[in-house]
Design an enzyme around this catalytic site. Structure first.
Site, PDB file in Angstrom:
ATOM      1  CG  HIS A 136      39.907  40.588  31.792  1.00  0.00           C
ATOM      2  ND1 HIS A 136      39.773  40.551  30.415  1.00  0.00           N
ATOM      3  CD2 HIS A 136      41.236  40.699  32.025  1.00  0.00           C
ATOM      4  CE1 HIS A 136      40.961  40.616  29.848  1.00  0.00           C
ATOM      5  NE2 HIS A 136      41.871  40.716  30.798  1.00  0.00           N
ATOM      6  CG  ASP A 157      39.440  37.031  33.121  1.00  0.00           C
ATOM      7  OD1 ASP A 157      38.416  36.705  32.486  1.00  0.00           O
ATOM      8  OD2 ASP A 157      39.406  37.349  34.327  1.00  0.00           O
ATOM      9  CE1 TYR A 177      33.050  44.125  15.857  1.00  0.00           C
ATOM     10  CE2 TYR A 177      32.184  42.843  17.703  1.00  0.00           C
ATOM     11  CZ  TYR A 177      33.111  43.736  17.195  1.00  0.00           C
ATOM     12  OH  TYR A 177      34.093  44.227  18.005  1.00  0.00           O
ATOM     13  CD  GLU A 223      39.203  31.300  39.598  1.00  0.00           C
ATOM     14  OE1 GLU A 223      39.843  32.333  39.308  1.00  0.00           O
ATOM     15  OE2 GLU A 223      39.425  30.619  40.625  1.00  0.00           O
TER      16      GLU A 223
END
Length: 435
Positions: free
Chosen positions: A131, A136, A336, A412
């Protein structure tokens, strides 16, 4: 008595803020309480990444979590996609929230106890899987949002659609996938979505900050393939060949001039990059052909047309000048649109982001030449896609490992801000739409 005129956007933000202040406090408390759980989900996903259209374990965990919250769950959309539908206690609009699920063919170098050791087959080769773009964290954040909003179901003025999407990085060659396929399979219908919000973690933005841009925020993209065909010969007798390696080198050297001499980069950035070149099998053999693959990035239809036409002309005419031929496919396997944040919607929802993160922590950013297939959803309904800081506080944005690299790293501590932002955007939009 003089009348005081209050701008519509200001009236919207003042009204919504007054309505949702108690709920915002509830969301903040619940998000902080969920932090350790969100981090645990993220670490599990990080340790067990899966490539696009192969997110079987990942989607299973997500579906089970949504079902445990009493959310209606649909699986198997666009191969492995998961959609959760949460109907609020009051009538109102349908707000979609999206997270992507796929990892990348990158071998992790970060020394973490939950570092990925996963190997997989990609384009016929064994690769590490990581990842390396933060998907994630996107999944873990949206799972946290689902847990909070489901606990506040009676207060919801509408419906929330949680979209967990496979293959954002592009489906394997020969397969369909990603947001484009999710849209084709009806993810924006039944119930019909009114607005969509999404976020992307950023390893070069400090944790605790949000960055955004109205209008074109991420580039439109399409990949390209050029196959140069010449004539093979012994490396000792190059005059017997039409050397496709020399031709390819000339093409690669000329492609950057498309942007520098044809695109007004003071208005919109653009990029032409060759990232893969493959030709030959031995040091003393001039091969018969060379294959190149690359990417182009743009922000307007006119620039897209200019770049495409020039790539084709430079490749074919350069090859012709050397007696070779060049076959150009652009796009080769994917395309895209520009990720375009609805300008009016962004103006209306900016006070929500500022109230959530603190005005000093919500920053306007220049256009980004990275691309996102979130843009396919924005072609259907107004949407906002913003960036969430994931760099350790005090870090250097220049030297911090970038996305799609083996050393990619995320702090995090910023996850709960992402949870709060998506929750508050949902509730504030619902309240404003109701008014």
């Amino acid at each position: 008595m003089k009348k005081i005129l209050i701008p519509a956007v200001l009236f919207f933000s003042l009204t919504v803020s007054a309505q949702n202040t108690p709920l915002r406090k509830t969301i903040s408390t619940k998000a902080d309480a969920l932090e350790s759980k969100i981090i645990a989900w993220r670490r599990d996903f990080h340790e067990h990444p899966e490539l696009g259209n192969r997110e079987v374990r990942t989607s299973g965990i997500i579906a089970k979590h949504l079902q445990s919250l009493g959310i209606e769950v649909q699986t198997g959309i666009a191969t492995t996609g998961v959609v959760g539908i949460l109907k609020g206690g009051l009538p109102g609009p349908v707000v979609a929230l999206r997270a992507d699920m796929d990892g990348l063919p990158v071998t992790e170098r970060v020394n973490l106890p939950f570092a990925s050791k996963v190997k997989a087959q990609y384009n016929g080769q064994e690769v590490g899987v990581m990842h390396a773009c933060g998907h994630d964290s996107h999944m873990a954040i949206l799972m946290g949002v689902a847990e909070i909003l489901s606990s506040m179901k009676k207060d919801l003025r509408g419906t929330v659609k949680f979209i967990f999407q496979p293959a954002e990085e592009g489906a394997p060659v020969g397969e369909k996938g990603g947001a484009e396929e999710m849209v084709k399979q009806g993810v924006m219908e039944n119930p019909k979505v009114d607005v969509i919000f999404g976020l992307h973690i950023n390893s070069q933005t400090e944790a605790g900050k949000i960055v955004y841009r109205p209008g074109g925020t991420m580039a439109g993209v399409k990949d390209l393939q050029i196959i140069v065909k010449g004539r093979s010969a012994h490396g000792a007798y190059p005059w017997s060949s039409i050397d496709p390696i020399v031709v390819s080198a000339q093409i690669i050297s000329s492609l950057p001039s498309i942007v520098s001499r044809n695109i007004n980069v003071t208005e919109n950035p653009a990029v032409v990059t060759i990232g893969l070149i493959n030709g030959g099998s031995r040091f003393n053999i001039i091969p018969e052909s060379v294959k190149m693959q690359g990417t182009v990035r743009y922000f307007t239809d006119a620039d897209e047309k200019t770049i495409t036409e020039n790539v084709k002309r430079i490749a074919t005419k350069t090859a012709e000048a050397y007696g070779a031929t060049a076959e150009v496919q652009i796009p080769y396997s994917n395309k895209y649109p520009v990720t375009f944040n609805d300008i009016a919607l962004t103006a209306k929802m900016l006070p929500t982001l500022e109230a959530t993160a603190g005005k000093e922590n919500v920053l306007l950013r220049p256009p980004v030449t990275g691309a996102e297939d979130f843009s396919f959803y924005q072609q259907k309904v107004p949407g906002i896609f913003f960036f969430l800081g994931g760099m350790p506080k005090g870090g250097n944005s220049i030297t911090a490992p970038s996305h799609h690299t083996p050393d990619f790293f995320i702090d995090e501590s910023g996850f709960t801000l992402g949870v709060k932002a998506l929750c508050n955007l949902t509730l504030d939009y619902m309240a404003g739409k109701g008014k």
